[in-house]
Design an enzyme around this catalytic site. Structure first.
Site, PDB file in Angstrom:
ATOM      1  N   PRO A   8      76.649  45.496  51.142  1.00 16.48           N
ATOM      2  CA  PRO A   8      77.461  46.576  50.569  1.00 16.48           C
ATOM      3  C   PRO A   8      76.922  47.160  49.253  1.00 16.48           C
ATOM      4  O   PRO A   8      76.767  48.373  49.144  1.00 16.48           O
ATOM      5  CB  PRO A   8      78.834  45.919  50.352  1.00 16.48           C
ATOM      6  N   THR A  58      72.428  50.665  50.117  1.00 17.21           N
ATOM      7  CA  THR A  58      72.423  51.708  49.078  1.00 17.21           C
ATOM      8  C   THR A  58      72.968  51.074  47.808  1.00 17.21           C
ATOM      9  O   THR A  58      74.148  50.694  47.753  1.00 17.21           O
ATOM     10  CB  THR A  58      73.329  52.886  49.475  1.00 17.21           C
ATOM     11  N   LYS A  65      68.083  58.519  47.598  1.00 18.16           N
ATOM     12  CA  LYS A  65      69.237  58.336  48.486  1.00 18.16           C
ATOM     13  C   LYS A  65      70.536  58.830  47.833  1.00 18.16           C
ATOM     14  O   LYS A  65      71.350  59.500  48.479  1.00 18.16           O
ATOM     15  CB  LYS A  65      69.335  56.848  48.852  1.00 18.16           C
TER      16      LYS A  65
HETATM   17  P1  NAD Z   1      79.620  46.970  56.029  1.00 14.99           P
HETATM   18  O1  NAD Z   1      80.612  46.578  54.987  1.00 14.99           O
HETATM   19  O2  NAD Z   1      80.073  47.357  57.384  1.00 14.99           O
HETATM   20  O3  NAD Z   1      78.558  45.749  56.229  1.00 14.99           O
HETATM   21  C1  NAD Z   1      78.105  44.905  55.209  1.00 14.99           C
HETATM   22  C2  NAD Z   1      77.918  43.524  55.810  1.00 14.99           C
HETATM   23  O4  NAD Z   1      77.316  42.664  54.842  1.00 14.99           O
HETATM   24  C3  NAD Z   1      79.236  42.862  56.244  1.00 14.99           C
HETATM   25  O5  NAD Z   1      79.165  42.465  57.595  1.00 14.99           O
HETATM   26  C4  NAD Z   1      79.359  41.655  55.292  1.00 14.99           C
HETATM   27  O6  NAD Z   1      80.010  40.550  55.886  1.00 14.99           O
HETATM   28  C5  NAD Z   1      77.897  41.373  54.990  1.00 14.99           C
HETATM   29  N1  NAD Z   1      77.668  40.612  53.782  1.00 14.99           N
HETATM   30  C6  NAD Z   1      78.140  40.826  52.532  1.00 14.99           C
HETATM   31  N2  NAD Z   1      77.666  39.899  51.680  1.00 14.99           N
HETATM   32  C7  NAD Z   1      76.868  39.075  52.405  1.00 14.99           C
HETATM   33  C8  NAD Z   1      76.086  37.927  52.100  1.00 14.99           C
HETATM   34  N3  NAD Z   1      76.038  37.430  50.872  1.00 14.99           N
HETATM   35  N4  NAD Z   1      75.388  37.340  53.089  1.00 14.99           N
HETATM   36  C9  NAD Z   1      75.436  37.841  54.349  1.00 14.99           C
HETATM   37  N5  NAD Z   1      76.152  38.925  54.707  1.00 14.99           N
HETATM   38  C10 NAD Z   1      76.863  39.531  53.747  1.00 14.99           C
HETATM   39  O7  NAD Z   1      78.726  48.112  55.390  1.00 14.99           O
HETATM   40  P2  NAD Z   1      77.783  49.158  56.153  1.00 14.99           P
HETATM   41  O8  NAD Z   1      78.575  50.358  56.520  1.00 14.99           O
HETATM   42  O9  NAD Z   1      76.980  48.446  57.179  1.00 14.99           O
HETATM   43  O10 NAD Z   1      76.832  49.588  54.931  1.00 14.99           O
HETATM   44  C11 NAD Z   1      75.833  48.721  54.425  1.00 14.99           C
HETATM   45  C12 NAD Z   1      75.032  49.480  53.367  1.00 14.99           C
HETATM   46  O11 NAD Z   1      74.456  50.639  53.972  1.00 14.99           O
HETATM   47  C13 NAD Z   1      75.881  49.970  52.188  1.00 14.99           C
HETATM   48  O12 NAD Z   1      75.137  49.846  51.008  1.00 14.99           O
HETATM   49  C14 NAD Z   1      76.129  51.427  52.528  1.00 14.99           C
HETATM   50  O13 NAD Z   1      76.342  52.218  51.361  1.00 14.99           O
HETATM   51  C15 NAD Z   1      74.855  51.799  53.254  1.00 14.99           C
HETATM   52  N6  NAD Z   1      74.975  52.904  54.239  1.00 14.99           N
HETATM   53  C16 NAD Z   1      76.019  52.938  55.129  1.00 14.99           C
HETATM   54  C17 NAD Z   1      76.085  53.990  56.048  1.00 14.99           C
HETATM   55  C18 NAD Z   1      77.214  54.091  57.068  1.00 14.99           C
HETATM   56  O14 NAD Z   1      77.316  55.145  57.736  1.00 14.99           O
HETATM   57  N7  NAD Z   1      78.050  53.060  57.220  1.00 14.99           N
HETATM   58  C19 NAD Z   1      75.096  54.987  56.054  1.00 14.99           C
HETATM   59  C20 NAD Z   1      74.031  54.897  55.164  1.00 14.99           C
HETATM   60  C21 NAD Z   1      73.987  53.833  54.254  1.00 14.99           C
END
Ligand code: NAD
Length: 308
Positions: A66, A102, A177
């Site tokens: 995250p 990000t 980004k």
């Molecule tokens: P999300 O919250 O769905 O997924 C994050 C995952 O990380 C979760 O499954 C969580 O359990 C895991 N996690 C957290 N801490 C952890 C740890 N210490 N060890 C192992 N796993 C851990 O978020 P997302 O939507 O997949 O986004 C992830 C990143 O990508 C963010 O930084 C976001 O800003 C970026 N992003 C997201 C999108 C989108 O459309 N969702 C698009 C571009 C960029």
């Protein structure tokens, strides 16, 4: 065969890791949520019981987490300052580290610095393209790091993306980004208010969208992610704003862009306004919904009542 440790299997990480499995790589996965691990082992990935367990012995480590605090503490150890046991302490000397989250550029630079002290390459590689791009393997990767690190990263990232850019040194990927996401938020808000004004004047949002798509107001949100329900199939707005890119994550990115603007004394009035609108939207209980739900800030009460 290249072995990859993939840590963070959320909305984005899970489909990205699935594409690595499909490409025939050996993928060892870890997430704090056991169901997320199961969804990948069902596809042929190997499960690890900890992040360090996944990373030890891997050729490449990819993280999709995250925010900056998660990335710092995972790579550098619990303190986030390099004193604890983090991924950089357990990986082999020639392991390539790639963070696709990000986060703030400073955190990326900090991890890169501690990694370099251990002669490890760390590449920040945030993505654009959303969950659909992650599933289709058509993401855009925006990388920061050394030339050598970037060239190595390209090989593995090409299994998950269609466009792979080298923006500059460590942290540069993150800067590019958040510039992009600040613009995206402005486009989403502007598209929402324009569509609603058309609806208020009796226009069909589908027709209005077709007109604006090929006119000077055309933009990515109209082409790929229309915020008005039932204009486009298979987008969050036609699915109760579920899935996609959470409002809370957009608020995070807009906070990052405002912090970056302060650091460089840049003037970003549209980004500041978009952040306020999204913060307000999150405070009204929309944090876990898709960011295109900002459209509802402009809908009139009658329209909302008719929907429900
Ligand atoms: P999300 O919250 O769905 O997924 C994050 C995952 O990380 C979760 O499954 C969580 O359990 C895991 N996690 C957290 N801490 C952890 C740890 N210490 N060890 C192992 N796993 C851990 O978020 P997302 O939507 O997949 O986004 C992830 C990143 O990508 C963010 O930084 C976001 O800003 C970026 N992003 C997201 C999108 C989108 O459309 N969702 C698009 C571009 C960029």
């Amino acid at each position: 065969m290249t072995s990859v440790a993939f840590i963070g299997l959320g909305h984005m990480g899970a489909p990205m890791a699935a594409n690595l499995v499909k490409a025939g790589l050996t993928v060892r996965v870890f997430d704090l949520v056991p169901e997320a691990i199961k969804s990948l082992t069902d596809l042929g990935a190997l499960a690890a019981s900890s992040a360090c367990g996944a990373a030890a012995g891997a050729d490449v480590v990819i993280t999709m987490l995250p925010a900056g605090k998660h990335v710092r503490s995972l790579y550098l150890g619990e303190s986030g300052g390099g004193e604890g046991k983090g991924l950089i302490d357990v990986v082999a000397r020639d392991t390539l580290l790639i963070d696709c989250s990000t986060i703030d550029a400073q955190s990326a630079q900090l991890v890169a610095k501690f990694a370099a002290e251990k002669e490890l390459e760390f590449v920040d590689a945030p993505v654009s393209g959303g969950t659909a791009g992650a599933a289709a393997g058509t993401l855009t990767f925006i990388c920061g790091g050394s030339d050598g690190g970037f060239e190595q990263a390209k090989n593995v990232l090409s299994n998950m993306g269609a466009n792979i850019f080298h923006a500059g040194d460590a942290g540069a990927g993150q800067v590019a980004k958040i510039c992009n996401n600040m613009l995206l938020s402005v486009l989403m808000v502007g598209t929402s208010e324009s569509l609603q004004m058309g609806i208020d004047h009796g226009l069909d949002p589908k027709v209005l969208s077709e007109i604006m798509k090929v006119s000077s107001g055309g933009n990515w949100t109209l082409d790929k992610y229309n915020p008005c329900p039932d204009v486009m199939e298979s987008v969050p707005s036609s699915n109760g704003y579920q899935g996609g890119f959470m409002v809370d994550l957009m608020v995070k990115d807009l906070g990052l862009s405002q912090e970056a603007a302060l650091l460089s004394n840049s003037s970003t009035p549209m980004g500041a306004l978009a952040r306020s609108l999204y913060v307000n939207h999150a405070r009204q209980g929309n944090g876990a919904r898709d960011f295109s739900s900002i459209f509802e800030q402009f809908t009139n009460l009658k329209q909302v009542k008719n929907k429900g």
